[in-house]
Design an enzyme around this catalytic site. Structure first.
Site, PDB file in Angstrom:
ATOM      1  N   GLU A 302      -2.743  -2.127 -29.591  1.00  0.00           N
ATOM      2  CA  GLU A 302      -1.419  -2.170 -30.155  1.00  0.00           C
ATOM      3  C   GLU A 302      -1.668  -1.975 -31.571  1.00  0.00           C
ATOM      4  O   GLU A 302      -2.115  -2.599 -32.425  1.00  0.00           O
ATOM      5  CB  GLU A 302      -0.645  -3.033 -29.791  1.00  0.00           C
ATOM      6  CG  GLU A 302      -0.225  -3.499 -28.476  1.00  0.00           C
ATOM      7  CD  GLU A 302       0.811  -4.770 -28.219  1.00  0.00           C
ATOM      8  OE1 GLU A 302       2.071  -4.489 -28.154  1.00  0.00           O
ATOM      9  OE2 GLU A 302       0.181  -5.778 -28.302  1.00  0.00           O
ATOM     10  N   LYS A 478       3.975 -17.960 -25.816  1.00  0.00           N
ATOM     11  CA  LYS A 478       4.811 -17.573 -25.048  1.00  0.00           C
ATOM     12  C   LYS A 478       5.516 -18.325 -23.911  1.00  0.00           C
ATOM     13  O   LYS A 478       4.960 -19.344 -23.594  1.00  0.00           O
ATOM     14  CB  LYS A 478       3.892 -16.545 -24.216  1.00  0.00           C
ATOM     15  CG  LYS A 478       3.583 -15.286 -24.992  1.00  0.00           C
ATOM     16  CD  LYS A 478       2.418 -14.204 -24.382  1.00  0.00           C
ATOM     17  CE  LYS A 478       1.891 -13.207 -24.934  1.00  0.00           C
ATOM     18  NZ  LYS A 478       0.923 -12.387 -24.287  1.00  0.00           N
ATOM     19  N   LYS A 529       7.280 -10.972 -31.617  1.00  0.00           N
ATOM     20  CA  LYS A 529       6.574  -9.924 -30.777  1.00  0.00           C
ATOM     21  C   LYS A 529       7.363  -9.596 -29.558  1.00  0.00           C
ATOM     22  O   LYS A 529       7.092 -10.204 -28.650  1.00  0.00           O
ATOM     23  CB  LYS A 529       5.171 -10.415 -30.966  1.00  0.00           C
ATOM     24  CG  LYS A 529       4.303  -9.045 -30.527  1.00  0.00           C
ATOM     25  CD  LYS A 529       2.770  -9.438 -30.321  1.00  0.00           C
ATOM     26  CE  LYS A 529       1.801  -8.471 -29.930  1.00  0.00           C
ATOM     27  NZ  LYS A 529       2.078  -8.063 -28.692  1.00  0.00           N
TER      28      LYS A 529
END
Length: 584
Positions: A302, A478, A529
């Site tokens: 990315e 996360k 993000k």
């Protein structure tokens, strides 16, 4: 209400009551109302209402008496199967509460269903876990609709810590039961399986010795890499715990008539919440050109754009949107090769040289009159765990170009030197490359964020074992599976105490639930993000961030985003223990 002649009482007409019985009934009624302070409160509201003369008399009475009502308590939680944005099964939880004697639906919460370790997830394995996900969802629905429903009935949603404690204890019991069952099954298998004879020494074994080991050793580096750690196990049904915890937090915020990020902030702060709240800087993916892109370049999983600190979300999103639209022109230019929109919500294109995507981004910025390295910076998600060739014990950064972990240090130093707009590297190495992480941080951390995503510990291990040796600037955290809101708060505090940057991130299998934006703001995340500016599940969260910033600005509570400050990580640590560092 009065009990007078002619009124029906318990199915009998009061006129048919004996005078003495009727007198006792009136006494009980009077005592019932007196014990609940009804006459005093009725007199008070009638007196004040006469002078205030509200337009809506009954609305005024309803509002007055509502303040004396019992707090809303959980009456039921309902789990339903829904689809995530990849079309895979996950769950949604609805919370219903008893409010003023009536059951009402308060909120819904959905959560992604993760069933694989990112360090072991490839395109092939990612396509083979559908059965596991379906099984996990079925177990999760069984938990939510039966035992968890009974466990939480009657509790107040505002008591998040108590609810999360019950959820975590339930999950732990399930894990222990499963371990006991596996142990019992293994013992039964040992009793039933026939005794096996030791294998004879065959000529085939001797043949292996005849093959020259020296020829093989010449292919292996003098310094062997650390072996890959076993994958982290995921417990089927665990998504129920996280989804219920989130649903309870959303219900509490709704019932208290406050915004979710303020509720999260109040849970996070022992004292009064901060008067000003800063927005997390967005890490917006603008290009994917890694191993799955089809090009020779594997390293750049990315390429992430970071707007200048101090720029509002509205201006930041517009700038990156313009950047993405300009990139789209390049994608459709003649002789540029095939391109597609990736799962993370940006363009995916293969390149033969590492310089090509950087050159393209530089020209796009020039066309938009943006200064790369000032108006916008770059962060690279290297996804190192996907690049390791374990047979050759080297990273394949470009097709045919192999580098030992020691060589990767010099590679990254030269890359950042060549492109000074790079201010962050995510997963530059595998989590097992402990020595190289330490060296890389000591050399690059003064000018660049060194961040761990797949290379970080799980939330469970962060809470039980701590952060370990400091080998990174920050972690991408996360919210998934058995993680509760209380767990997230604990991790955020742990990272703050250790000066480790908290980055709120998404899983690969997301839903349309936009609560992650509120959680990031409430926990004071430095970055968030979310991927690119495409796909509904990502755009929903960007839109929520825009709304939060606007609401904070209207209240005069929007704090300034600080300039980039890179935590300097030294290399003084001796005798590093690989089992306690960067282990999942």
């Amino acid at each position: 209400m009065s009990v007078s002649g002619g009124q029906a009482v318990n199915g009998r007409h009061s006129s048919s009551l004996e005078p003495r019985d009727f007198y006792q009934l009136k006494q009980r009624a009077a005592e019932y109302y007196r014990s609940n302070a009804v006459p005093q409160r009725m007199q008070q509201v009638l007196n004040t209402m006469f002078y205030e003369k509200p337009d809506d008399m009954y609305g005024h009475l309803a509002n007055y008496f509502a303040s004396f009502a019992k707090p809303a308590a959980i009456s039921r939680i309902i789990g339903r199967e829904i689809l995530d944005t990849n079309g895979q099964s996950t769950i949604e939880v609805e919370v219903l509460c008893t409010i003023k004697n009536f059951e009402k639906s308060v909120c819904f919460a959905a959560m992604s269903n993760c069933c694989s370790d990112p360090n072991y997830t490839t395109q092939d394995t990612g396509n083979n876990d559908n059965e596991e996900k379906a099984q996990s969802v079925n177990i999760a629905l069984e938990w939510v609709n039966e035992p968890l429903n009974s466990l939480l009935k009657g509790l107040l949603p505002a008591n998040q810590i108590h609810v999360d404690k019950l959820l975590s204890e339930y999950f732990q019991r399930k894990v222990e039961e499963d371990e006991e069952q596996k142990k019992k099954d293994n013992e039964d298998e040992k009793l039933t399986e026939p005794e096996s004879l030791p294998p004879p020494v065959s000529a085939a074994f001797g043949d292996k010795k005849k093959k020259s080991p020296k020829a093989k050793k010449s292919l292996v580096p003098e310094k062997n890499i650390n072996p890959r750690e076993p994958p982290e196990s995921f417990f089927p049904g665990s998504v129920a715990i996280g989804a219920v915890s989130l649903a309870i937090a959303k219900a509490a915020a709704r019932l208290q008539n406050i915004i979710l990020y303020l509720h999260i902030a109040s849970l996070n702060q022992a004292e009064e919440p901060r008067k000003e709240m800063s927005m997390p800087l967005p890490l917006i993916t603008i290009l994917e050109c890694g191993k799955s892109s089809g090009g020779k370049v594997h390293l750049l999983k990315e390429m992430i754009a970071i707007p200048k600190p101090g720029l509002g979300y509205k201006q930041s999103i517009k700038m990156i949107r313009d950047l993405q639209q300009e990139i789209s022109k390049w994608m459709f230019a003649p002789k540029t090769g095939p391109a597609a929109i990736s799962q993370s919500g940006c363009w995916m294109k293969g390149y033969d040289r590492i310089e090509q995507p950087f050159e393209m981004i530089q020209e796009v910025c020039t066309a938009l009159q943006l200064t790369l390295g000032d108006d916008v910076h770059l962060m690279l998600n290297c996804g190192a765990h996907e690049l390791m060739d374990y047979e050759k014990q080297k990273y394949e950064v470009i097709t045919g170009v192999l580098k030992h972990p020691d060589e990767m240090i010099e590679f990254y130093i030269n890359l950042v030197k060549q492109y000074p707009s790079i201010i962050g590297l995510i997963d530059p190495l595998r989590k097992e490359d402990v020595e190289q992480w330490s060296k890389l941080c000591s050399l690059l951390s003064p000018q660049c964020y060194i961040l761990a995503d797949a290379a970080s510990r799980s939330i469970d291990k962060l809470l039980t074992e701590g952060l370990g040796a400091k080998l990174y600037s920050g972690l991408v955290v996360k919210y998934a599976n058995q993680t509760t809101i209380s767990n997230l708060i604990q991790v955020a505090k742990l990272m703050e105490e250790n000066e480790c940057i908290f980055i709120s991130g998404l899983t690969d299998e997301e839903t349309m639930d936009d609560s992650m934006a509120d959680i990031a703001v409430g926990l004071g995340a430095r970055f968030i993000k979310l991927g690119g500016l495409c796909h509904g599940e990502r755009v929903a969260k960007y839109n929520r961030l825009l709304a939060i910033e606007e609401e904070l600005a209207q209240r005069g509570a929007l704090g300034k985003s600080p300039e980039h400050k890179f935590p300097v990580i030294g290399a003084e640590q001796e005798d590093l223990n690989p089992e306690m560092i960067l282990s999942n």
